[in-house]
Design an enzyme around this catalytic site. Structure first.
Site, mmCIF file in Angstrom:
data_model
loop_
_atom_site.group_PDB
_atom_site.id
_atom_site.type_symbol
_atom_site.label_atom_id
_atom_site.label_comp_id
_atom_site.label_asym_id
_atom_site.label_seq_id
_atom_site.Cartn_x
_atom_site.Cartn_y
_atom_site.Cartn_z
ATOM 1 N N ARG A 190 2.344 20.138 23.297
ATOM 2 C CA ARG A 190 3.017 18.838 23.994
ATOM 3 C C ARG A 190 3.981 19.461 24.998
ATOM 4 O O ARG A 190 5.007 20.062 24.786
ATOM 5 C CB ARG A 190 3.768 18.019 22.823
ATOM 6 C CG ARG A 190 4.552 16.827 23.252
ATOM 7 C CD ARG A 190 3.836 15.870 23.500
ATOM 8 N NE ARG A 190 4.246 14.625 24.045
ATOM 9 C CZ ARG A 190 3.906 13.557 24.314
ATOM 10 N NH1 ARG A 190 2.545 13.456 24.529
ATOM 11 N NH2 ARG A 190 4.474 12.577 24.819
ATOM 12 N N SER A 203 14.085 10.808 -16.894
ATOM 13 C CA SER A 203 15.032 11.885 -17.012
ATOM 14 C C SER A 203 15.491 12.202 -18.450
ATOM 15 O O SER A 203 15.197 13.302 -18.976
ATOM 16 C CB SER A 203 16.175 11.911 -16.157
ATOM 17 O OG SER A 203 16.039 11.745 -14.896
ATOM 18 N N THR A 209 -0.037 10.361 -14.791
ATOM 19 C CA THR A 209 -0.872 10.930 -13.404
ATOM 20 C C THR A 209 -2.168 11.198 -14.111
ATOM 21 O O THR A 209 -2.342 11.919 -15.079
ATOM 22 C CB THR A 209 -0.340 12.014 -12.676
ATOM 23 O OG1 THR A 209 0.709 11.767 -12.481
ATOM 24 C CG2 THR A 209 -1.139 12.541 -11.753
ATOM 25 N N GLU A 233 8.448 16.236 -12.852
ATOM 26 C CA GLU A 233 8.948 17.534 -13.713
ATOM 27 C C GLU A 233 10.407 17.653 -13.401
ATOM 28 O O GLU A 233 10.777 18.844 -13.350
ATOM 29 C CB GLU A 233 8.251 18.637 -13.234
ATOM 30 C CG GLU A 233 6.930 19.250 -13.964
ATOM 31 C CD GLU A 233 5.532 18.461 -13.487
ATOM 32 O OE1 GLU A 233 5.532 17.397 -13.132
ATOM 33 O OE2 GLU A 233 4.531 19.133 -13.738
ATOM 34 N N GLY A 260 6.584 10.260 18.542
ATOM 35 C CA GLY A 260 6.151 9.005 18.275
ATOM 36 C C GLY A 260 5.008 9.009 17.701
ATOM 37 O O GLY A 260 4.595 8.238 16.739
HETATM 38 C C1 LIG Z 1 3.810 9.596 -8.609
HETATM 39 C C2 LIG Z 1 4.346 10.021 -9.998
HETATM 40 C C3 LIG Z 1 3.543 10.713 -10.857
HETATM 41 C C4 LIG Z 1 4.364 10.916 -12.248
HETATM 42 N N1 LIG Z 1 3.679 11.575 -13.194
HETATM 43 C C5 LIG Z 1 3.928 11.673 -14.500
HETATM 44 C C6 LIG Z 1 3.334 12.097 -15.290
HETATM 45 O O1 LIG Z 1 2.024 12.497 -15.444
HETATM 46 N N2 LIG Z 1 3.562 12.309 -16.678
HETATM 47 C C7 LIG Z 1 5.210 11.796 -17.001
HETATM 48 O O2 LIG Z 1 5.264 11.821 -18.204
HETATM 49 N N3 LIG Z 1 5.911 11.493 -16.196
HETATM 50 C C8 LIG Z 1 5.381 11.124 -14.755
HETATM 51 N N4 LIG Z 1 6.366 10.659 -13.661
HETATM 52 C C9 LIG Z 1 7.557 10.375 -14.056
HETATM 53 C C10 LIG Z 1 8.395 11.304 -13.590
HETATM 54 O O3 LIG Z 1 8.680 12.588 -14.251
HETATM 55 C C11 LIG Z 1 10.125 10.249 -13.577
HETATM 56 O O4 LIG Z 1 9.709 9.435 -12.651
HETATM 57 C C12 LIG Z 1 11.117 11.419 -13.441
HETATM 58 O O5 LIG Z 1 11.524 12.070 -14.454
HETATM 59 C C13 LIG Z 1 12.330 10.619 -13.277
HETATM 60 O O6 LIG Z 1 12.773 9.426 -14.249
HETATM 61 P P1 LIG Z 1 12.979 8.059 -13.741
HETATM 62 O O7 LIG Z 1 12.140 7.861 -12.675
HETATM 63 O O8 LIG Z 1 13.020 7.534 -14.949
HETATM 64 O O9 LIG Z 1 14.284 8.249 -13.024
HETATM 65 P P2 LIG Z 1 15.557 8.119 -13.724
HETATM 66 O O10 LIG Z 1 15.587 8.971 -15.054
HETATM 67 O O11 LIG Z 1 15.981 6.715 -14.150
HETATM 68 O O12 LIG Z 1 16.875 8.535 -12.869
HETATM 69 C C14 LIG Z 1 16.929 7.657 -11.602
HETATM 70 C C15 LIG Z 1 18.287 8.770 -10.769
HETATM 71 O O13 LIG Z 1 19.193 8.885 -11.408
HETATM 72 C C16 LIG Z 1 19.353 10.377 -11.325
HETATM 73 N N5 LIG Z 1 19.916 10.823 -12.741
HETATM 74 C C17 LIG Z 1 19.354 10.558 -13.812
HETATM 75 N N6 LIG Z 1 20.173 11.110 -14.777
HETATM 76 C C18 LIG Z 1 21.150 11.868 -14.328
HETATM 77 C C19 LIG Z 1 22.085 12.586 -14.759
HETATM 78 N N7 LIG Z 1 22.320 12.802 -15.928
HETATM 79 N N8 LIG Z 1 23.019 13.045 -13.855
HETATM 80 C C20 LIG Z 1 22.616 12.962 -12.506
HETATM 81 N N9 LIG Z 1 21.798 12.272 -11.939
HETATM 82 C C21 LIG Z 1 20.840 11.726 -13.027
HETATM 83 C C22 LIG Z 1 17.859 10.797 -11.012
HETATM 84 O O14 LIG Z 1 17.869 12.225 -10.536
HETATM 85 C C23 LIG Z 1 17.334 9.841 -10.217
HETATM 86 O O15 LIG Z 1 17.768 10.027 -8.744
HETATM 87 C C24 LIG Z 1 5.777 10.497 -12.461
HETATM 88 C C25 LIG Z 1 6.506 9.973 -11.333
HETATM 89 C C26 LIG Z 1 5.836 9.489 -10.307
HETATM 90 C C27 LIG Z 1 6.606 8.871 -9.099
#
Ligand SMILES: Cc1cc2nc3c(=O)[nH]c(=O)nc-3n(C[C@H](O)[C@H](O)[C@H](O)COP(=O)(O)OP(=O)(O)OC[C@H]3O[C@@H](n4cnc5c(N)ncnc54)[C@H](O)[C@@H]3O)c2cc1C
Length: 399
Positions: free
Chosen positions: A284, A137, A164, A379, A356
């Site tokens: 069903r 994020s 991805t 995103e 189920g």
């Molecule tokens: C299957 C998959 C495909 C993906 N494909 C791509 C890709 O092609 N390219 C790419 O660059 N990325 C990709 N991503 C990454 C994705 O964009 C990130 O997982 C996403 O942006 C969240 O970041 P994080 O997983 O590090 O979570 P974190 O940023 O660590 O967040 C963890 C939790 O804390 C919450 N949070 C974080 N900051 C705050 C805040 N300030 N206030 C309140 N809540 C907060 C979040 O909402 C979340 O619930 C992919 C992810 C997945 C699972």
């Protein structure tokens, strides 16, 4: 192109023809095999080849570069149809769409001429990479870097996460820091266009570890990218030397259209869950009548249908505003938030309606239930969307 803003769901003849063509393709070629590919976590090579023939990798790329030159609204309609079949198929197209958008909006003429024709046919497919093991994020917190050598080339170092199409893509748009001391940090971030051999897990300066194992969204690979002195020529900075330090802004711009894209995926998933629930609840029987006749189930169907329609309207509104050249940041955030949550809720309600059998791998809804949560994360998570929406509302309504 004339933009219809009166009724958001109205389709032009061209949009009707193309969405009907994609729907038929999905019904015939994707839905019957999606479970098999999902269970085996296998890349749907044959389907992707057919998508190339249909021109689906060049939907938004201008005709002069070999694409169809269609707008975001039509693209969103196509993505809805593909996602109705299987979101992994839209996943193959979506990062490609973001890469195309980055090139079309920010690329130099040479970059457009070189990449776009090959991307329009799907000869090379694109991925984009912001996230890292410790950062998703909070994009400004990325640690990967690029440093310029004496010969003018740049060398990329660092670890990227969750890419991805990371393995099979031929080009990756990678965000790194070119000035680690920049304040604010986003001013020191640059997007590099990294060309690589599709399918090769080791090329000079880049290693791609085995794909990440996921609960859903299978078939399409998500990988890490480990850069260790990967070389990029100076003219592979997105936008050329003027693009130095512009990467964050470029990526955030692309993520705005990416949000419409994810919203459209949500609509497709919500739609398919609705269809399955409508069918099963009329077939069903319990207590002497189809379960659809029990008010508790009728209410579920009513809520699912209402959510679906609202999600579609928000998505098309955001897309049409963008096509009309109007501000759509707030609307894209709302569409993404609502449609992804609608997909998750409709998937869960459809699963409950299946009783189920919803828990059995024999039924499509089981896969959809595992696929849907991805949309809450990619995103920008739902929490991040709420931050964006709240901020934009306050900006537009200053007292
Ligand atoms: C299957 C998959 C495909 C993906 N494909 C791509 C890709 O092609 N390219 C790419 O660059 N990325 C990709 N991503 C990454 C994705 O964009 C990130 O997982 C996403 O942006 C969240 O970041 P994080 O997983 O590090 O979570 P974190 O940023 O660590 O967040 C963890 C939790 O804390 C919450 N949070 C974080 N900051 C705050 C805040 N300030 N206030 C309140 N809540 C907060 C979040 O909402 C979340 O619930 C992919 C992810 C997945 C699972």
């Amino acid at each position: 192109m004339a933009v219809a803003t009166d009724t958001f769901t109205e389709k032009t003849d061209e949009q009707k023809a193309i969405t009907e063509m994609v729907r038929q393709f999905v019904d015939k070629e994707i839905i019957p095999v999606a479970e098999e590919f999902d269970h085996e976590d296998k890349f749907p090579e044959a389907i992707v080849e057919q998508m190339k023939e249909l021109g689906l990798f060049g939907v938004t790329i201008p005709e002069e570069h070999g694409g169809m030159g269609l707008d975001l609204t039509t693209y969103a309609m196509i993505v809805e149809e593909l996602s109705r079949g299987w979101i992994s198929i839209s996943g193959v197209v979506n990062t490609h769409f973001i890469g195309s958008y980055l090139l079309m909006k920010f690329g130099t003429d040479e970059q457009k001429d070189y990449f776009l024709p090959k991307m329009a046919t799907g000869e090379i497919r694109a991925a984009f990479s912001l996230s890292e093991p410790e950062v998703g994020s909070d994009v400004q917190g990325i640690k990967s870097t690029a440093k310029q050598n004496d010969d003018g080339d740049w060398e990329l170092n660092g670890q990227k996460m969750w890419v991805t199409n990371g393995l099979l893509s031929g080009v990756v748009f990678v965000l790194v820091k070119t000035d680690t001391k920049a304040d604010p940090p986003y001013t020191g971030m640059t997007c590099f266009i990294c060309e690589k051999e599709p399918g090769a897990d080791k090329v000079p300066g880049l290693t791609i570890p085995p794909k990440i194992k996921k609960m859903g969204y299978k078939g399409v690979e998500s990988t890490e990218l480990v850069f260790d002195g990967f070389k990029c020529a100076e003219d592979r900075i997105l936008g050329g030397s003027d693009g130095l330090g512009q990467g964050f802004k470029q990526m955030m711009d692309a993520l705005e259209v990416g949000r419409v894209n994810v919203a459209a995926r949500g609509v497709g998933v919500a739609q398919r869950a609705m269809e399955l629930a409508l069918r099963y609840s009329q077939e069903r029987k319990t207590f002497g009548k189809p379960i659809a006749q029990h008010q508790a189930i009728t209410f579920k169907l009513a809520e699912m249908g209402t959510r679906l329609e609202a999600a579609r309207l928000l998505t098309l509104k955001a897309a049409r505003l963008k096509d009309a050249g109007e501000r759509s940041d707030l609307e894209a955030g709302m569409a993404k938030l609502f449609a992804s949550e609608a997909a998750k809720s409709n998937a869960e309600e459809a699963l409950r309606i299946h009783g189920g059998y919803g828990y059995s791998k024999e039924y499509e809804i089981e896969r959809i239930y595992r696929d849907a949560p991805l949309l809450l994360i990619g995103e920008g998570t739902s929490e991040i969307q709420k931050m964006v929406i709240g901020k934009k509302l306050l900006e537009r309504n200053k007292v």
